[in-house]
Design a protein around this motif. Structure first.
Motif, PDB file in Angstrom:
ATOM      1  N   UNK A   1      20.177 -15.175 -11.515  1.00 50.18           N
ATOM      2  CA  UNK A   1      18.736 -15.441 -11.593  1.00 50.18           C
ATOM      3  C   UNK A   1      17.897 -14.314 -11.005  1.00 50.18           C
ATOM      4  N   UNK A   2      18.386 -13.654  -9.960  1.00 47.57           N
ATOM      5  CA  UNK A   2      17.587 -12.597  -9.336  1.00 47.57           C
ATOM      6  C   UNK A   2      17.380 -11.395 -10.247  1.00 47.57           C
TER       7      UNK A   2
ATOM      8  N   UNK B   1      26.589 -22.036  -9.242  1.00 50.54           N
ATOM      9  CA  UNK B   1      26.042 -20.834  -8.594  1.00 50.54           C
ATOM     10  C   UNK B   1      26.964 -19.629  -8.806  1.00 50.54           C
ATOM     11  N   UNK B   2      26.391 -18.448  -8.799  1.00 47.61           N
ATOM     12  CA  UNK B   2      27.149 -17.212  -8.965  1.00 47.61           C
ATOM     13  C   UNK B   2      27.574 -16.712  -7.594  1.00 47.61           C
ATOM     14  N   UNK B   3      28.829 -16.408  -7.447  1.00 49.11           N
ATOM     15  CA  UNK B   3      29.332 -15.845  -6.203  1.00 49.11           C
ATOM     16  C   UNK B   3      29.369 -14.326  -6.288  1.00 49.11           C
TER      17      UNK B   3
ATOM     18  N   UNK C   1      13.092  -6.731 -14.315  1.00 48.12           N
ATOM     19  CA  UNK C   1      12.164  -7.155 -15.366  1.00 48.12           C
ATOM     20  C   UNK C   1      12.017  -6.018 -16.373  1.00 48.12           C
ATOM     21  N   UNK C   2      11.969  -6.378 -17.631  1.00 50.76           N
ATOM     22  CA  UNK C   2      11.917  -5.361 -18.678  1.00 50.76           C
ATOM     23  C   UNK C   2      11.163  -5.913 -19.877  1.00 50.76           C
ATOM     24  N   UNK C   3      10.256  -5.114 -20.457  1.00 49.00           N
ATOM     25  CA  UNK C   3       9.561  -5.559 -21.671  1.00 49.00           C
ATOM     26  C   UNK C   3      10.569  -5.847 -22.781  1.00 49.00           C
ATOM     27  N   UNK C   4      10.352  -6.925 -23.498  1.00 51.04           N
ATOM     28  CA  UNK C   4      11.232  -7.270 -24.601  1.00 51.04           C
ATOM     29  C   UNK C   4      12.431  -8.109 -24.218  1.00 51.04           C
ATOM     30  N   UNK C   5      12.563  -8.426 -22.928  1.00 47.62           N
ATOM     31  CA  UNK C   5      13.694  -9.244 -22.466  1.00 47.62           C
ATOM     32  C   UNK C   5      13.137 -10.505 -21.823  1.00 47.62           C
TER      33      UNK C   5
END
Length: 73
Positions: free
Chosen positions: A19-20, A40-42, A26-30
């Motif tokens: 999620x982070x 949860x991701x470890x 952050x990217x335009x188009x994504x």
């Protein structure tokens, strides 16, 4: 990560990520769509076996200690 996001933005794939990533990459188009029912991701440290120096082991111990988990002897 940047190459993967570039491919996603170009319509050439999708990417499962933590999620982070939406905050730090952050990217335009994504678009980032959360999975509400996922586990949860470890995270963990990895390094090349050939580079198992004292400095690497000391860093790994410090990172583990900073995480609040038990540090093995």
């Amino acid at each position: 990560m940047q190459e993967a996001l570039m491919l996603v933005a170009a319509g050439r794939g999708a990417l499962l990520t933590a999620a982070h990533t939406a905050t730090y990459h952050a990217r335009p188009g994504v678009s980032y769509v959360p999975f509400t029912d996922a586990e949860p991701v470890g995270y963990g440290l990895v390094w090349r076996a050939a580079d198992n120096s004292g400095a690497v082991r000391a860093f790994a111990r410090a990172a583990l200690k900073a995480s609040g988990r038990n540090v093995p002897a």
